[in-house]
Design a protein around this motif. Structure first.
Motif, PDB file in Angstrom:
ATOM      1  N   PRO A 210       0.812  -1.229   0.000  1.00  0.00           N
ATOM      2  CA  PRO A 210       0.000   0.000   0.000  1.00  0.00           C
ATOM      3  C   PRO A 210       0.839   1.271   0.000  1.00  0.00           C
ATOM      4  O   PRO A 210       0.457   2.258  -0.637  1.00  0.00           O
ATOM      5  CB  PRO A 210      -0.818  -0.138   1.293  1.00  0.00           C
ATOM      6  CG  PRO A 210      -0.931  -1.606   1.513  1.00  0.00           C
ATOM      7  CD  PRO A 210       0.368  -2.189   1.038  1.00  0.00           C
ATOM      8  N   SER A 211       1.966   1.266   0.706  1.00  0.00           N
ATOM      9  CA  SER A 211       2.811   2.464   0.737  1.00  0.00           C
ATOM     10  C   SER A 211       3.357   2.792  -0.647  1.00  0.00           C
ATOM     11  O   SER A 211       3.461   3.970  -1.020  1.00  0.00           O
ATOM     12  CB  SER A 211       3.962   2.273   1.725  1.00  0.00           C
ATOM     13  OG  SER A 211       4.719   1.110   1.401  1.00  0.00           O
ATOM     14  N   MET A 212       3.698   1.763  -1.434  1.00  0.00           N
ATOM     15  CA  MET A 212       4.159   2.003  -2.803  1.00  0.00           C
ATOM     16  C   MET A 212       3.032   2.563  -3.659  1.00  0.00           C
ATOM     17  O   MET A 212       3.249   3.442  -4.501  1.00  0.00           O
ATOM     18  CB  MET A 212       4.711   0.719  -3.409  1.00  0.00           C
ATOM     19  CG  MET A 212       5.127   0.851  -4.874  1.00  0.00           C
ATOM     20  SD  MET A 212       6.443   2.076  -5.151  1.00  0.00           S
ATOM     21  CE  MET A 212       7.893   1.076  -4.748  1.00  0.00           C
ATOM     22  N   LEU A 213       1.820   2.066  -3.455  1.00  0.00           N
ATOM     23  CA  LEU A 213       0.689   2.577  -4.232  1.00  0.00           C
ATOM     24  C   LEU A 213       0.418   4.048  -3.905  1.00  0.00           C
ATOM     25  O   LEU A 213       0.069   4.833  -4.790  1.00  0.00           O
ATOM     26  CB  LEU A 213      -0.554   1.732  -3.955  1.00  0.00           C
ATOM     27  CG  LEU A 213      -0.480   0.273  -4.434  1.00  0.00           C
ATOM     28  CD1 LEU A 213      -1.730  -0.491  -4.015  1.00  0.00           C
ATOM     29  CD2 LEU A 213      -0.304   0.210  -5.939  1.00  0.00           C
ATOM     30  N   VAL A 214       0.603   4.421  -2.634  1.00  0.00           N
ATOM     31  CA  VAL A 214       0.460   5.836  -2.271  1.00  0.00           C
ATOM     32  C   VAL A 214       1.507   6.673  -3.001  1.00  0.00           C
ATOM     33  O   VAL A 214       1.213   7.761  -3.520  1.00  0.00           O
ATOM     34  CB  VAL A 214       0.581   6.013  -0.745  1.00  0.00           C
ATOM     35  CG1 VAL A 214       0.642   7.494  -0.375  1.00  0.00           C
ATOM     36  CG2 VAL A 214      -0.598   5.347  -0.036  1.00  0.00           C
ATOM     37  N   PHE A 215       2.750   6.173  -3.048  1.00  0.00           N
ATOM     38  CA  PHE A 215       3.801   6.887  -3.789  1.00  0.00           C
ATOM     39  C   PHE A 215       3.424   7.037  -5.256  1.00  0.00           C
ATOM     40  O   PHE A 215       3.594   8.114  -5.844  1.00  0.00           O
ATOM     41  CB  PHE A 215       5.140   6.146  -3.679  1.00  0.00           C
ATOM     42  CG  PHE A 215       6.170   6.634  -4.660  1.00  0.00           C
ATOM     43  CD1 PHE A 215       6.930   7.767  -4.386  1.00  0.00           C
ATOM     44  CD2 PHE A 215       6.364   5.981  -5.878  1.00  0.00           C
ATOM     45  CE1 PHE A 215       7.863   8.235  -5.302  1.00  0.00           C
ATOM     46  CE2 PHE A 215       7.301   6.439  -6.793  1.00  0.00           C
ATOM     47  CZ  PHE A 215       8.048   7.575  -6.505  1.00  0.00           C
ATOM     48  N   ILE A 216       2.940   5.973  -5.868  1.00  0.00           N
ATOM     49  CA  ILE A 216       2.594   5.999  -7.290  1.00  0.00           C
ATOM     50  C   ILE A 216       1.541   7.069  -7.562  1.00  0.00           C
ATOM     51  O   ILE A 216       1.644   7.838  -8.531  1.00  0.00           O
ATOM     52  CB  ILE A 216       2.095   4.611  -7.749  1.00  0.00           C
ATOM     53  CG1 ILE A 216       3.240   3.597  -7.747  1.00  0.00           C
ATOM     54  CG2 ILE A 216       1.454   4.688  -9.131  1.00  0.00           C
ATOM     55  CD1 ILE A 216       4.364   3.907  -8.710  1.00  0.00           C
ATOM     56  N   VAL A 217       0.513   7.149  -6.705  1.00  0.00           N
ATOM     57  CA  VAL A 217      -0.529   8.156  -6.895  1.00  0.00           C
ATOM     58  C   VAL A 217       0.058   9.561  -6.742  1.00  0.00           C
ATOM     59  O   VAL A 217      -0.138  10.437  -7.595  1.00  0.00           O
ATOM     60  CB  VAL A 217      -1.677   7.945  -5.885  1.00  0.00           C
ATOM     61  CG1 VAL A 217      -2.673   9.100  -5.958  1.00  0.00           C
ATOM     62  CG2 VAL A 217      -2.379   6.623  -6.152  1.00  0.00           C
ATOM     63  N   PHE A 218       0.800   9.769  -5.672  1.00  0.00           N
ATOM     64  CA  PHE A 218       1.349  11.089  -5.363  1.00  0.00           C
ATOM     65  C   PHE A 218       2.346  11.523  -6.434  1.00  0.00           C
ATOM     66  O   PHE A 218       2.268  12.647  -6.961  1.00  0.00           O
ATOM     67  CB  PHE A 218       2.030  11.029  -3.987  1.00  0.00           C
ATOM     68  CG  PHE A 218       2.432  12.374  -3.450  1.00  0.00           C
ATOM     69  CD1 PHE A 218       1.517  13.171  -2.790  1.00  0.00           C
ATOM     70  CD2 PHE A 218       3.731  12.837  -3.603  1.00  0.00           C
ATOM     71  CE1 PHE A 218       1.884  14.411  -2.292  1.00  0.00           C
ATOM     72  CE2 PHE A 218       4.108  14.068  -3.110  1.00  0.00           C
ATOM     73  CZ  PHE A 218       3.186  14.856  -2.454  1.00  0.00           C
ATOM     74  N   TYR A 219       3.266  10.631  -6.786  1.00  0.00           N
ATOM     75  CA  TYR A 219       4.287  10.963  -7.781  1.00  0.00           C
ATOM     76  C   TYR A 219       3.658  11.121  -9.166  1.00  0.00           C
ATOM     77  O   TYR A 219       4.052  11.989  -9.953  1.00  0.00           O
ATOM     78  CB  TYR A 219       5.359   9.873  -7.800  1.00  0.00           C
ATOM     79  CG  TYR A 219       6.473  10.128  -8.782  1.00  0.00           C
ATOM     80  CD1 TYR A 219       7.547  10.938  -8.439  1.00  0.00           C
ATOM     81  CD2 TYR A 219       6.455   9.558 -10.052  1.00  0.00           C
ATOM     82  CE1 TYR A 219       8.573  11.186  -9.343  1.00  0.00           C
ATOM     83  CE2 TYR A 219       7.462   9.794 -10.957  1.00  0.00           C
ATOM     84  CZ  TYR A 219       8.523  10.603 -10.601  1.00  0.00           C
ATOM     85  OH  TYR A 219       9.530  10.844 -11.504  1.00  0.00           O
TER      86      TYR A 219
END
Length: 433
Positions: A323-332
């Protein structure tokens, strides 16, 4: 008598430009997926393969200012159609290569020249000719065309490489680029005046300037004049960091970096495709904001937020998409090329009529930064065994780019001479629709 309202042709031109940008984006999305397959088949170091990517990125940027001038001289339609053919040729010929110099020639030179001719200077040219109102919004939408190409092609290419090999993937990209050529030839118009109409949002039909001879001289002249100004170097420096932290580093090395941590390449490619999805929303929103807010503040915010996200990225890699990587993907993803609409707007503000050509040079700086990052990150991986140092350096540079953007000041446009034949311009006339 009531006259029915029709959709302004500017929107059709923008739609065709969007499709052309999507077609060109396909090959630019492939390097990250092909790094390991090429390494496995030919035994070339990742730094060598990354060098071919760097040539591609460098030419992609350096071609842009000359392409903008060539579009003024020979027309958008001819330049874009020829560029798509170059992309298809370079992609198709890679299936016959057996040496690393051939990779550099096909993947680097041919595709670099082709995609560079449809780079963001193409976007600036189309929006500058066809739009007065909604210019920032349309710039955002067209810029998102590159992300859409990544979205469409990247997961498909990853599956093709896995199931059929990288050669099939390269041929699919070549075919997609060729398929766009008839559409460009048929529908891409040059100037609204050719149809007897004003640009969208204008009230007068302004005849196009006579074709300028000496496209190279015009591009060099615009650079020489712009380089005497402080805003040019601040914009170019920030955009060089933008390139280093997007397609140079993340676009090229995210998939192999994720694979280093046990993530399948198809999963990593899917994550990059998600970056493309959210980039569409972010870039369109950035165009909307550019029409309403100070572009300097927007750039400062975009770069600072990108830097913060890259600094935490090394701790997010795992064998699955957490989930933390998915948050990065959305934000980035929302920030990926959100920098483009405000940068284009600032080039117009500072450099007036030569804004598109000057932006071509600013974009060249973007790609130089991308090229350095692509090779540099490959060297970091070969020498240290992982990419962590590359991510941390990129985060720090992004925060520095925020500072450069905030140093820009409001000022009157800087006159940049445009080399055009001296001729009496036809008298403009009003459009009564």
């Amino acid at each position: 008598m009531t006259r029915s309202r029709r959709l302004h042709p500017a929107w059709a031109v923008a739609a065709v430009a969007f499709v052309a940008l999507v077609g060109a984006a396909g090959f630019r999305a492939t390097p990250g997926v092909l790094l390991h397959p090429l390494h496995a088949e030919f035994g070339w170091p990742l730094a060598t393969i990354s060098a071919a990517v760097s040539v591609n990125l460098m030419l992609y940027g350096l071609t842009a200012p000359f392409a903008a001038a060539l579009m003024d001289r020979f027309g958008i339609r001819r330049v874009v159609a020829g560029a798509l053919v170059l992309v298809a040729l370079g992609s198709g010929l890679t299936v016959m290569m057996s040496a690393s110099w051939q990779l550099i020639l096909c993947w680097g030179v041919l595709v670099g020249l082709g995609t560079g001719s449809m780079a963001l200077a193409f976007v600036a040219t189309v929006t500058g000719r066809w739009f007065v109102r909604r210019r920032g919004l349309v710039t955002g939408v067209l810029t998102a065309g590159g992300a859409t190409g990544q979205l469409v092609f990247l997961p498909l290419i990853a599956v093709l490489v896995r199931d059929h090999g990288w050669r099939v993937a390269a041929l699919v990209v070549a075919g997609a680029a060729l398929a766009v050529v008839p559409l460009v030839v048929w529908l891409l118009r040059e100037h609204p005046a050719d149809l007897g109409l004003p640009a969208y949002g204008a009230i007068e039909v302004l005849p196009p300037a006579p074709p300028a001879r000496g496209a190279a001289a015009r591009a060099i002249g615009a650079l020489t004049a712009a380089a005497r100004t402080r805003p040019f170097w601040l914009l170019a420096g920030g955009f060089a960091i933008c390139g280093a932290t997007t397609n140079g580093l993340v676009g090229t090395h995210f998939v192999p970096a994720a694979h280093d941590h046990g993530m399948p390449e198809t999963t990593a490619a899917g994550l990059l495709a998600l970056v493309g999805i959210f980039d569409i929303a972010g870039t369109v929103a950035s165009g909307w904001l550019t029409d309403r807010m100070d572009s300097r503040l927007l750039l400062g915010a975009y770069y600072a937020l990108r830097g913060a996200s890259l600094l935490v990225l090394p701790g997010l890699f795992a064998d699955t998409a957490q989930p933390s990587m998915l948050v990065f993907i959305v934000f980035y993803g929302l920030d990926w090329v959100a920098t483009v609409p405000p940068t284009v707007a600032l080039c117009r503000e500072y450099f007036g009529a030569s804004g598109a050509v000057v932006f071509g040079w600013v974009f060249a700086a973007h790609q130089i930064g991308a090229a350095v990052a692509a090779t540099g990150a490959g060297l970091v991986r070969d020498q240290l065994g992982d990419y962590a140092l590359a991510w941390y350096a990129a985060g720090a540079l992004s925060i520095g780019a925020a500072g450069l953007s905030l140093l820009l000041r409001r000022r009157q446009p800087v006159p940049v001479p445009v080399a055009v034949p001296v001729a009496a311009a036809p008298r403009a006339w009003s459009y009564r629709g």
